[in-house]
Design an enzyme around this catalytic site. Sequence first.
Site, PDB file in Angstrom:
ATOM      1  N   ASP A 113      43.649  97.372   3.988  1.00  0.00           N
ATOM      2  CA  ASP A 113      42.906  96.992   2.785  1.00  0.00           C
ATOM      3  C   ASP A 113      42.791  98.148   1.794  1.00  0.00           C
ATOM      4  O   ASP A 113      41.737  98.390   1.199  1.00  0.00           O
ATOM      5  CB  ASP A 113      41.511  96.481   3.147  1.00  0.00           C
ATOM      6  CG  ASP A 113      40.898  95.648   2.004  1.00  0.00           C
ATOM      7  OD1 ASP A 113      41.640  95.261   1.073  1.00  0.00           O
ATOM      8  OD2 ASP A 113      39.681  95.382   2.047  1.00  0.00           O
ATOM      9  N   HIS A 129      42.168  94.105  -1.552  1.00  0.00           N
ATOM     10  CA  HIS A 129      41.709  92.759  -1.927  1.00  0.00           C
ATOM     11  C   HIS A 129      41.099  92.732  -3.334  1.00  0.00           C
ATOM     12  O   HIS A 129      40.946  91.659  -3.912  1.00  0.00           O
ATOM     13  CB  HIS A 129      40.731  92.201  -0.890  1.00  0.00           C
ATOM     14  CG  HIS A 129      39.344  92.783  -0.931  1.00  0.00           C
ATOM     15  ND1 HIS A 129      38.893  93.739  -0.056  1.00  0.00           N
ATOM     16  CD2 HIS A 129      38.288  92.525  -1.753  1.00  0.00           C
ATOM     17  CE1 HIS A 129      37.631  94.040  -0.311  1.00  0.00           C
ATOM     18  NE2 HIS A 129      37.239  93.315  -1.354  1.00  0.00           N
ATOM     19  N   SER A 133      33.230  96.685  -3.499  1.00  0.00           N
ATOM     20  CA  SER A 133      34.456  96.901  -2.737  1.00  0.00           C
ATOM     21  C   SER A 133      35.326  97.984  -3.375  1.00  0.00           C
ATOM     22  O   SER A 133      35.580  97.958  -4.577  1.00  0.00           O
ATOM     23  CB  SER A 133      35.250  95.604  -2.647  1.00  0.00           C
ATOM     24  OG  SER A 133      34.574  94.649  -1.869  1.00  0.00           O
TER      25      SER A 133
END
Length: 370
Positions: A136, A106, A214
């Site tokens: 992911d 993402h 992230s």
Amino acid sequence: MTTSRRAPLPFARSARLLSCLLALATTLPAVARPEATPRAVAARGPLTPDEQTNISVFKSASPSVVNITALGLERDFFSTTVHQVPQGTGTGFVWDELGHIVTNFHVIQGANGARVTLSDQSSHRAQLVGAFPDRDLAVLKIDAPRSKLIPIALGTSKGLAVGQRVFAIGNPFGLDQTLTVGVVSALNREIEAVTRRSIRGAIQTDAAINPGNSGGPLLDSAGRMIGVNTSIYSPSGASAGIGFAIPVDEVNRIVPRLIRDGRMVRPSIGVSTGPEGMGRTLGLPKGVPLVRVVPNGPAGRAGLAPFMRGTEGSIVQGDVIQAVDDEPTEDLDDMLNALERFQPGDRVTLTVWRAGKVRKVVVTLAELRE
């Protein structure tokens, strides 16, 4: 009401008054001005063991952590020129000395390109090698001197315990090389990927994880990566003490396959499954009911059969897959997760129910053609 103003003193009187004040000042003793000397520094003892561990983990792991800038296209308002402009930032880490960089999918989703900034602040254009949105994860590659590429040390997510100390290094809000400390708050959490598939076995931590973290590593007290920070639970969008990481054993299984194949090659048994709730409607046991079996596929060659309508509209009993190599499969997501641990060509044992009888069936997995 009227106000009165004092008339100014005549110039001569003002001059005499000033002269008297100056004479008085010269007769008073001088006031000593203090020296502008800094205060003495208080001595301290050695750093605590916890502090020394924090420092050691950061020093060992931070050279492997990178800043990732996702790039998008923007057209100049006054011309037809198109520019690449930053559209978001995230974190990643060096996987190997060949320049492979791992991050969350993402972080680069929808981007036209990406740049990777290493810990020495050198910036490099990145190419996408492969991605697996269901977990992911994405792999980029940069062309940088091997001396600058320091692969992160890998640990294992097996044997983790709630309460053990963990560390996150990332770039929250664009502030690079930030260390936060916490504990493993819970294990075996289930989070949702961008594809709506579930990511199981996630590590929950209270180490502060914010937007920009992230794709960064979650580390144990030995400085080994045990997970990839991927999401937070927060109504405000900032850290609320509940963050999640993809377990490193899952990462270590997927990344080499992305590097080798450029994508996650899914193994297949050659079946289509019934809609959610079909089993409950038909009163079937827990498992994955089949509605189509490819005749020459792995399941077809092993004799599996789908549920069908009979000539008079009755249901002809088919097979329900209840386990893959003894791992229970209560729904399609369970079955896909179990199969993804294998590769095409591997042999697996399916536990299959049909009309009240359970049997074991061995199939050789094929490559899913998408």
